[in-house]
Design an enzyme around this catalytic site. Structure first.
Site, PDB file in Angstrom:
ATOM      1  N   ASN A   1     -13.321   5.424   5.621  1.00  0.00           N
ATOM      2  CA  ASN A   1     -13.312   4.430   6.696  1.00  0.00           C
ATOM      3  C   ASN A   1     -12.358   4.762   7.839  1.00  0.00           C
ATOM      4  OD1 ASN A   1     -15.337   2.825   5.634  1.00  0.00           O
ATOM      5  ND2 ASN A   1     -13.912   1.669   4.369  1.00  0.00           N
TER       6      ASN A   1
ATOM      7  N   HIS B   1      -4.654   6.090  -0.944  1.00  0.00           N
ATOM      8  CA  HIS B   1      -5.162   6.011   0.428  1.00  0.00           C
ATOM      9  C   HIS B   1      -4.061   6.241   1.463  1.00  0.00           C
ATOM     10  CE1 HIS B   1      -9.038   5.446   2.098  1.00  0.00           C
ATOM     11  NE2 HIS B   1      -9.004   4.161   2.385  1.00  0.00           N
TER      12      HIS B   1
ATOM     13  N   TYR C   1       0.801  -1.226   0.000  1.00  0.00           N
ATOM     14  CA  TYR C   1       0.000   0.000   0.000  1.00  0.00           C
ATOM     15  C   TYR C   1       0.834   1.277   0.000  1.00  0.00           C
ATOM     16  CZ  TYR C   1      -3.524  -3.383   1.365  1.00  0.00           C
ATOM     17  OH  TYR C   1      -4.356  -4.466   1.407  1.00  0.00           O
TER      18      TYR C   1
END
Length: 192
Positions: free
Chosen positions: A107, A19, A14
């Site tokens: 989130n 994000h 990631y």
């Protein structure tokens, strides 16, 4: 004391995704401030302390970020919390400072709101909306284009670092800080 929380997902997979922009801003800020080595990892995150300020990168996944921020906040009792995160509702290249408000379906913010409430400061970094046909989850977990990476390094990260430095100094009124450090997207370069 100020707690600065950069949102992202742990692991190499990631690292450079949309994000993870919160993690990347924290890394860029700490590199400049010579505090890159984590001092504690007992709060489900990488916690860096410099002077009276704390910098946190939760090592939970995005949707559990509050599980890292809550124990840090409970233990250290910071006067202010600043959260750095990606924002689909802002075009790529835009930066906005905000206090409180809704989570916009993010989130990481949902997790923080659930455990800390939503009365914290935010540095929102625009990543834009997904292209037609893309799922939101695929888009936020995708990497930036080469051109976007260049703009991140040359324009957005330096601006975000300057905004955070000013926030940490605490010498500027909030409204003035918001006005000074809001950033519009850059205009596309004209083709010759």
């Amino acid at each position: 004391m100020v707690l600065v929380v950069g949102l992202g997902n742990p692991g190499k997979t990631y690292e450079s995704t949309r994000h993870n922009i919160g993690f990347r801003v924290i890394d860029a800020l700490l590199e400049r401030r010579s505090a890159l080595n984590a001092t504690k990892s007992t709060f489900k995150g990488e916690l860096h302390k410099e002077g009276e300020n704390l910098f946190l990168k939760p090592t939970t996944y995005m949707n559990l970020s509050g599980e890292s921020a809550l124990p840090v906040s409970t233990f250290y009792k910071p006067e202010k919390i600043l959260v750095i995160h990606d924002d689909l509702d802002l075009p790529f290249g835009a930066i906005r400072l905000k206090r409180g408000g809704g989570n916009g379906g993010h989130n990481g913010l949902k997790s923080l709101d659930k455990l800390l409430g939503n009365d914290y400061y935010r540095l929102r970094i625009g990543i834009g909306k997904p292209p037609l046909g893309w799922e939101v989850a695929d888009y936020v977990l995708a990497r930036f284009s080469q051109e976007e990476e260049q703009e991140l390094e040359e324009r957005l990260f330096p601006h975000a670092k300057e905004a955070i430095e000013s926030f940490l100094e605490g010498k500027m009124e909030w409204d003035r800080l918001v006005s000074r450090y809001s950033l519009k997207p850059s205009t596309p370069k004209e083709k010759v």
